[in-house]
Design an enzyme around this catalytic site. Structure first.
Site, PDB file in Angstrom:
ATOM      1  N   ASP A 337       0.804  -1.245  -0.007  1.00  0.00           N
ATOM      2  CA  ASP A 337       0.034   0.044   0.007  1.00  0.00           C
ATOM      3  C   ASP A 337       0.982   1.294  -0.020  1.00  0.00           C
ATOM      4  O   ASP A 337       2.187   0.967   0.473  1.00  0.00           O
ATOM      5  CB  ASP A 337      -0.943  -0.028   1.138  1.00  0.00           C
ATOM      6  CG  ASP A 337      -1.831   1.059   1.291  1.00  0.00           C
ATOM      7  OD1 ASP A 337      -2.419   1.421   0.318  1.00  0.00           O
ATOM      8  OD2 ASP A 337      -2.235   1.573   2.253  1.00  0.00           O
ATOM      9  N   ASP A 650      -2.528  -1.112   5.678  1.00  0.00           N
ATOM     10  CA  ASP A 650      -3.022  -0.478   6.863  1.00  0.00           C
ATOM     11  C   ASP A 650      -4.511  -0.482   6.778  1.00  0.00           C
ATOM     12  O   ASP A 650      -5.187  -0.252   7.968  1.00  0.00           O
ATOM     13  CB  ASP A 650      -2.424   0.520   7.231  1.00  0.00           C
ATOM     14  CG  ASP A 650      -2.465   1.923   6.265  1.00  0.00           C
ATOM     15  OD1 ASP A 650      -3.218   1.509   5.090  1.00  0.00           O
ATOM     16  OD2 ASP A 650      -2.078   2.903   6.405  1.00  0.00           O
ATOM     17  N   ASP A 654      -7.496  -3.382   2.571  1.00  0.00           N
ATOM     18  CA  ASP A 654      -6.281  -4.250   2.340  1.00  0.00           C
ATOM     19  C   ASP A 654      -6.670  -5.748   2.915  1.00  0.00           C
ATOM     20  O   ASP A 654      -5.647  -6.707   2.416  1.00  0.00           O
ATOM     21  CB  ASP A 654      -4.927  -3.836   2.790  1.00  0.00           C
ATOM     22  CG  ASP A 654      -4.547  -2.420   2.129  1.00  0.00           C
ATOM     23  OD1 ASP A 654      -4.823  -2.257   1.047  1.00  0.00           O
ATOM     24  OD2 ASP A 654      -4.155  -1.389   3.062  1.00  0.00           O
TER      25      ASP A 654
END
Length: 910
Positions: A337, A650, A654
């Site tokens: 990410d 986070d 995800d």
């Protein structure tokens, strides 16, 4: 009579694309909210506003799961046979080995869960809801579809809400969408195909209100919310076995077949060739099986991984599942990410453009230490603490732009009490402007007084303030979207003062900054009468310039990515942010280079089949505007090529991909509950560089596991060889089953453990990841193990036969044989410290003090085994004279020299 609401009535399809009246009509509610009785009836239909608890395996099942190993099955079978034969001593010794293995693994799992428990928490605990015609604070779990709630800055949104009223409402949705900038909210419907990040008419459960106020109708609670839907995806994503668990399972099956085949062959030879009694033959066969089984291997693997868990915890990586420690070492692709992982999640002004020139601002995040430097120039235009002294050196164009950044701003930058850093109170974008003003030398003591303000509004897309300087002069300062300010501007601030607005120049500059992935804001001003108190009719402004703002990459992450590339590991960015921003960050971080880099967006990915995605997945390094479903598809496409994928993140968006990946890595500070539950590794510092360290640790652990297995197997090989030779030739057994178990366990818990502490070999991050699949040890190493087994087994047989030939009782001869096995393994341990180079070096004596503690423990245990009467009775051992130790010691030295010769031969033929 109004019919009662059903579950279908409370399920509103696409509320973001429907008008407020339509949503209210379906839910039979209005701005006045619900009554307590109505809410209670709805609660019975919709259920509590809670995410379903993840399924927990009972402790007793988790404990029993540690017996689910092919090699342990053979051990338990041998124990069962011993119980049938009423040989209870052997039975309990064998069972103790199996139970100790299970206890070690079970306790380690519990420690990892406790370490993680301190960094959990996601959903709001209460909410402001309108019940019975008045506002009340209720438990968020009691919210139902149709409730009317209000939102204020700092609130966690308690459920999915269709907004019916907004006042400059902005919500931080990074946990859900991956965008680092708060989303502006409005009440108007949006397109039916709008992605989560573009649904401006909705507030989603678990996100945080960063500014403004709002009211809305609850449209979904619990598992029906966007967060709940993603959690359902997590459950459906499926997880994969790690490379190590696959290799151990394959190794165990092959070894089981070999052991069973040899045991059957032994029984046939013993029964039909040597006419051995059935009881004696069964005991000998069990002795062979116990000798051949590396029952210490499960304990060895568990302990080695547990040591790795502790080492990684010191590097801020908390491990929830033991095999994930080693799995990181085999990773070939890291999907990361962007926001907060690769970047700091602290917006920073990178560039300034005025009618006079272009400037760069140095520094990262909210630390005001940095210089404003003319692009192409030599000296700073201001900077950090030096900025006050240098403020006079700033051109009037920059000073005017920084004045707007400082005054037309509601954020505050505060130094931490311990002086360790700076924190933001307010919005990230305003924080970036406040910091760049501080870099330019603007200080609070020189700040004009604010008279009035027009807050930012998503409809107007600008903020304006009326300020009065010390001499009584007043001016209106404006910041906001460049196109809105250009429409209201007539002039610009040039070198000689006010001059006509050059709109073509500014539109080109905006395109330039946007092309670099920067978020662009503009500034303008106009002087006004000294008695003016209102801010309206914002026309004929003087345009001052532009700011280019970016969430900067972490410097340590840039280095970590370079290290990953050097180690043969691809790093891919998968983000919910816009393509231009993602591409700009990827170039700064070294993920992508050149002008022909292709960014695959969520819309493009949506139009692809899985086969089409598989064809391009390995070549695309930047994925932008992705959804949770897209991330799972990307991970699967990479795994279809045999890639071992680590996924970091986070946000709750995800979590499904983390579950599907070979190794899921969650952020511990900013990570959500769902993300941490889905991950195998949790980073306590939210730093991508920690992943690099964890990968290095994983490689070290795998190297040490292989060393330990190569060390441990000759113990079993030598023992089984000794018993096999005795059975085949009809000789007295040199070792009894309990003596075999003694040697196995004493070497496994002392010497084998020492190799788990071996430091990383030189250049460990300069080699490519190991190939997927394969076996725990390759054919060359297996041949090496067999030859060492012959050496140690042959020495053991020689010691036993020499003792019996000299007239020693069989108990003494067996005790010498056990000593030979133990000391031979100690000598071989020094060989195994450096499998790829010679151990004829002083380095073999240093670098790992655990080797010497283990050697001392082995010798002490062996002395207890030999000389303590209780142990003599338990294991059938007998005290040895000093001369009884000579042959084992001398032959151990011979084994060390012989193995070094074998290693030298292997190096020459490699």
């Amino acid at each position: 009579m109004v019919s009662p609401l059903t579950e279908a009535d409370l399920d509103v399809a696409r509320p973001f694309a429907r008008s407020v009246d339509d949503v209210a009509a379906q839910l039979r509610t209005d701005a006045g909210g619900l009554t307590a009785d109505d809410a209670a009836a709805r609660l019975a239909v919709a259920g509590r506003n809670l995410l379903p608890e993840p399924a927990r395996t009972p402790a007793w099942l988790r404990f029993l799961g540690h017996f689910n190993d092919t090699l342990i099955y053979i051990l338990l079978g041998a124990a069962a046979i011993k119980a049938i034969m009423a040989d209870w001593l052997d039975f309990w010794v064998i069972m103790a080995v199996a139970i100790i293995n299970a206890v070690i693994g079970f306790l380690q799992e519990g420690r990892a869960e406790k370490a993680l428990a301190g960094i959990r928490g996601m959903l709001s605990s209460d909410a402001q809801a309108r019940r019975d015609g008045r506002w009340a604070t209720i438990a968020a779990a009691d919210l139902v579809p149709g409730d009317v709630v209000r939102l204020a800055p700092g609130d966690k949104v308690p459920a999915d809400v269709r907004l019916i009223e907004t006042h400059q409402l902005r919500i931080e949705e990074a946990a859900l969408t991956g965008e680092s900038v708060p989303s502006s909210k409005a009440t108007s419907p949006v397109a039916e195909d709008a992605g989560v990040g573009d649904r401006a008419s909705m507030a989603f459960s678990g996100t945080i209100v960063s500014a403004g106020q709002g009211r809305g109708i609850v449209t979904a609670t619990g598992a029906s919310t966007e967060i709940g839907r993603i959690q359902t995806l997590v459950g459906e994503a499926g997880s994969l076995q790690t490379p190590l668990t696959k290799q151990l399972a394959q190794f165990g099956k092959v070894l089981t077949l070999v052991i069973l085949g040899m045991a059957v062959l032994m029984m046939l030879i013993g029964r039909f060739v040597h006419r051995m009694p059935v009881g004696e033959l069964v005991s000998a066969t069990i002795g062979f099986a116990v000798a051949a089984i590396p029952e210490g291997l499960p304990a060895l693997v568990t302990i080695t991984l547990a040591i790795g868990v502790q080492q990684m915890a010191r590097r801020n990586a908390i491990t929830r599942k033991l095999p994930a420690v080693e799995a990181l070492g085999s990773v070939t692709t890291v999907c990361s990410d962007k926001t907060g992982t690769l970047t700091r999640n602290e917006m920073t002004v990178r560039r300034l453009i005025t009618p006079v020139g272009r400037y760069s601002a140095a520094g990262l995040g909210y630390d005001p230490d940095g210089a404003i430097t003319p692009e192409g120039g030599d000296g700073p235009a201001g900077g950090g603490d030096a900025g006050t002294a240098q403020a006079g050196a700033l051109g009037g164009d920059v000073r005017a732009l920084l004045a707007v950044a400082d005054l037309c701003n509601d954020a505050h930058i505060v130094r931490a009490e311990d002086g360790s850093g700076w924190t933001l109170v307010g919005e990230p974008t305003e924080g970036a402007l406040k910091v760049v003003a501080m870099k330019g030398g603007v200080r609070p003591e020189s700040r004009p007084r604010r008279i009035g303000v027009v807050p930012f509004d998503s409809a107007n897309k600008f903020m304006a303030t009326l300020n009065e300087s010390a001499d009584g002069a007043r001016a209106i300062l404006v910041k906001g979207a460049p196109d809105r300010l250009l429409d209201r501007s007539l002039t610009q601030r040039g070198t000689a003062g006010s001059e006509p607005l050059d709109r073509v120049f500014w539109e080109s500059a905006i395109d330039e900054l946007s092309g670099e992935g920067l978020r662009v804001l503009a500034a303008a001003r106009t002087p006004t009468r000294s008695d003016r108190l209102d801010i309206d009719d914002l026309v004929d402004l003087e345009f001052l310039g532009l700011w280019g703002i970016l969430d900067p990459p972490r410097p340590e992450a840039i280095t970590a990515i370079a290290d990953c590339h050097r180690a043969g590991i691809r790093v891919k960015m998968i983000t919910g942010d816009h393509a231009g921003t993602a591409l700009a960050i990827s170039r700064e971080m070294g993920l992508a280079s050149g002008d022909d880099v292709h960014v695959l967006t969520g819309a493009e990915l949506e139009a692809m089949s899985q086969e089409q995605l598989k064809a391009v997945a390995r070549d695309v390094d930047v994925y932008a505007r992705t959804s949770p479903e897209h991330k799972i598809r990307i991970v699967r496409a990479l795994q279809a090529h045999g890639e071992v994928v680590a996924m970091t993140g986070d946000g709750v968006n995800d979590a499904p991909a983390l579950t599907r990946a070979d190794v899921g890595v969650a952020m511990g500070i900013k990570g959500t509950e769902a993300t941490k539950e889905a991950a195998e590794i949790v980073l306590a510092d939210d730093n991508f560089a920690t992943i690099r360290s964890a990968i290095r640790e994983g490689r070290r652990i795998y190297d040490n596991l292989r060393k330990s297995v190569v060390f441990l197997l000759p113990t079993n090989g030598a023992q089984s060889l000794v018993i096999l030779v005795a059975i085949v030739f009809g000789l007295t057994l040199p070792l009894t089953p309990v003596q075999v178990l003694w040697v196995n366990m004493v070497t496994a818990v002392t010497l084998s453990l020492a190799l788990a502490y071996e430091p990383a070999e030189k250049g460990i991050m300069d080699r490519p990841p190991r190939a997927a699949g394969g076996t725990l040890i390759n054919a060359r190493e297996l041949g090496f193990v067999l030859i060492v087994s012959l050496l140690i087994g042959g020495a053991t047989l020689a010691v036993f036969w020499l003792a019996t030939a000299g007239g020693a009782p069989v108990e003494v001869a067996r005790t010498q044989a056990v000593a030979m096995l133990a000391l031979g393994q100690l000598a071989y341990l020094l060989n195994c410290r450096f499998l790829g180079r010679s151990s004829f070096t002083v380095d073999v004596l240093r670098g790992n003090p655990v080797v010497w503690w283990s050697a001392a423990a082995l010798i002490a245990l062996q002395l207890v085994y030999t000389y303590v009467p209780f142990m003599n009775g338990l294991f059938g051992s007998s005290p040895l004279s000093v001369t009884g130790w000579i042959a084992p010691v001398v032959l151990s030295v011979v084994i060390f020299v012989a193995v070094e010769g074998l290693k030298a031969l292997r190096r020459r033929t490699a």
